[in-house]
Motif scaffolding. Structure first.
Motif: not given
Length: 493
Positions: A84-85, A134-137, A383-397
């Motif tokens: 979102l950020g 959100c801010a970090m994103g 690039p930021g959204v691709a990077y952070q969507l990857g972060n979101m999906i991997s957030s359960a790591a």
């Protein structure tokens, strides 16, 4: 041929394919260094704030009377809200410029980090960490876009590595602070967040002192000239309408690229977070070492990460982006036994160094790789959204590692976090290699010649290739980039 822009002059002086990094450094102007440093430092501050959390996991579990797996929920929430950020601040960066969105982003990050240190109950802590995510994103996309678009093409590989190594540098800073006895005390976890707040505010102030990105300033200058010729069509409302129209045009045209970017970065974030988030906990509870030993081994690992980022980014300029990522992934997997099997401090430290060199050696290529394949007008957002969507999906790591590690025991009855993490790293590396084998590459793309997102036709652009001729002068280059649609070239291994 007259090369009037500083970027074109530096590129010409460096020369195509030049391999001497010191000559590259010498050809850069002070303003180029300033753009890069402020972007790099913002990314360092992002890491400081993020790792303040992972370094405090065990102490937070004690303070809030929770299990480690419950505390890692805050890491998950931070990662969930990052896209979102990235979307909000990335769009602001593509529409209004690189400067003010980053200044505002870092100021918000500072206030939220400061507030985290004053939290007294669990629910408020989770809520604040969600806002913090959100801010970090927004930081990464803004930092990458302003740093690389102001660098000569020949310098972007090594500076991509330098930019990404800001994350392990940020960790080293906060980990070194955590070694101080007062800060390391169980009840003083708050100090880490307050210190992070100070760094973030310093980043906002530094960016405030540097002018707007040269690329964006030139596009605004061209728009101003067009507005004088046709005021009605270049009004503020009209620019917003054009921006929205070009955004949807880009999404409709490049949807397959968007899917690839998300899958690619999901694998990358599992790869990275699998080796980092629970590592201090793994050393303490899985290997039975002290908190101080865990901090020291993690510091050594991040020294390896810095070395890996530098080498990976530099080599990618000549070896290619995808092939460099593949080589680094294979190297990392080869080092996993050294990361997993030793029980002594020395052995674990060596494993941490080489595994992180492989992980971050591949990651050092990511900023320039995503920038080169990104739709040129949306290099802060895409690039930021691709990077952070990857972060979101991997957030359960972190939760996967914590929960599985608590159930899987070593022969001595300790939680086997290390084995779970090693499996996760290996699987993610395999997916990354597959993505590189089937993915695209636009090595040396001159994305700085493209239109800005508020210009008509920006959503239809393709990146200009490195071997194409330079325009005769700066104004001619701006005009050509506004009308010429260059075919996106993809290569296969």
């Amino acid at each position: 041929m007259v090369l009037s822009s500083p970027l074109a002059q530096a590129s010409a002086e460096i020369g195509e394919g030049h391999s001497n990094p010191f000559k590259i450094f010498g050809m850069l102007t002070p303003l180029m260094w300033a753009f890069f440093f402020t972007g790099w430092f913002a990314w360092v501050c992002d890491a400081i704030d993020f790792f303040a959390m992972s370094l405090s996991t065990a102490r937070l579990a004690t303070y809030f009377h929770r299990q480690v797996s419950q505390v890692t929920l805050s890491i998950t929430l931070t990662l969930l809200f990052r896209p979102l950020g990235a979307f909000i601040f990335g769009l602001a960066g593509d529409r209004y410029g690189r400067k003010w969105p980053l200044v505002i982003n870092m100021a918000i990050l500072s206030f939220l980090s400061l507030g985290t240190g004053f939290v007294r109950n669990w629910s408020a802590f989770l809520a604040l960490r969600s806002l913090f995510g959100c801010a970090m994103g927004g930081v990464w996309g803004l930092a990458v876009s302003q740093s690389l678009e102001n660098m000569p093409v020949e310098a972007r590989g090594i500076f991509s590595g330098f930019l990404q190594l800001g994350y392990p540098v940020g960790y080293l800073i906060i980990a070194a602070i955590n070694l101080e006895k007062t800060v390391a005390m169980a009840g003083n976890w708050r100090y880490l967040f307050w210190i992070g707040a100070g760094f973030a505010m310093a980043s906002a102030i530094l960016r405030l002192l540097v002018p707007e990105s040269t690329y964006f300033a030139e596009r605004k200058k061209l728009l101003h000239q067009q507005r004088q010729q046709n005021p009605q069509d270049q009004s503020y409302t009209h620019q917003n309408w054009v921006f929205a129209k070009e955004l949807f045009r880009m999404l409709r045209k490049d949807w397959a690229l968007c899917v690839f970017g998300i899958v690619f970065m999901t694998a990358f974030n599992f790869y990275s977070h699998g080796s980092q988030d629970l590592y201090p906990t793994y050393i303490q509870k899985g290997k039975g070492l002290s908190q101080m030993a865990a901090t020291k081994t993690t510091i050594i690992g991040n020294v390896g990460a810095i070395a890996g980022c530098t080498v990976g980014g530099y080599v990618s300029q000549y070896l290619g982006r995808r092939l460099t990522i593949i080589v680094m992934c294979l190297f990392c997997c080869a080092m996993l036994p050294l990361w997993l099997l030793p029980n002594t401090f020395g052995g674990l430290a060596a494993g941490a160094f080489f595994v992180q060199a492989g992980v971050q050696g591949a990651y050092g290529v990511v900023p320039v790789y995503l920038s080169e394949i990104s739709p040129p007008a949306f290099r802060a957002m895409w690039p930021g959204v691709a990077y952070q969507l990857g972060n979101m999906i991997s957030s359960a790591a972190a939760q996967i590692e914590a929960t599985a590690g608590e159930k899987l025991k070593t022969s001595s009855g300790l939680p086997d976090y290390g084995k779970v993490s090693a499996i996760l790293i290996a699987v993610a590396a395999g997916v990354l290699i597959l993505c590189c084998l089937i993915g695209m590459e636009d090595h040396g793309a001159k994305f700085e010649k493209g239109q800005a997102a508020f210009e008509v036709g920006a959503g239809d652009q393709r990146n200009a290739r490195a071997h194409e001729a330079e325009p005769h002068d700066e104004e001619d280059g701006l005009e050509k980039s506004g009308v010429q649609h260059v075919e996106h070239v993809t290569s296969r291994m």
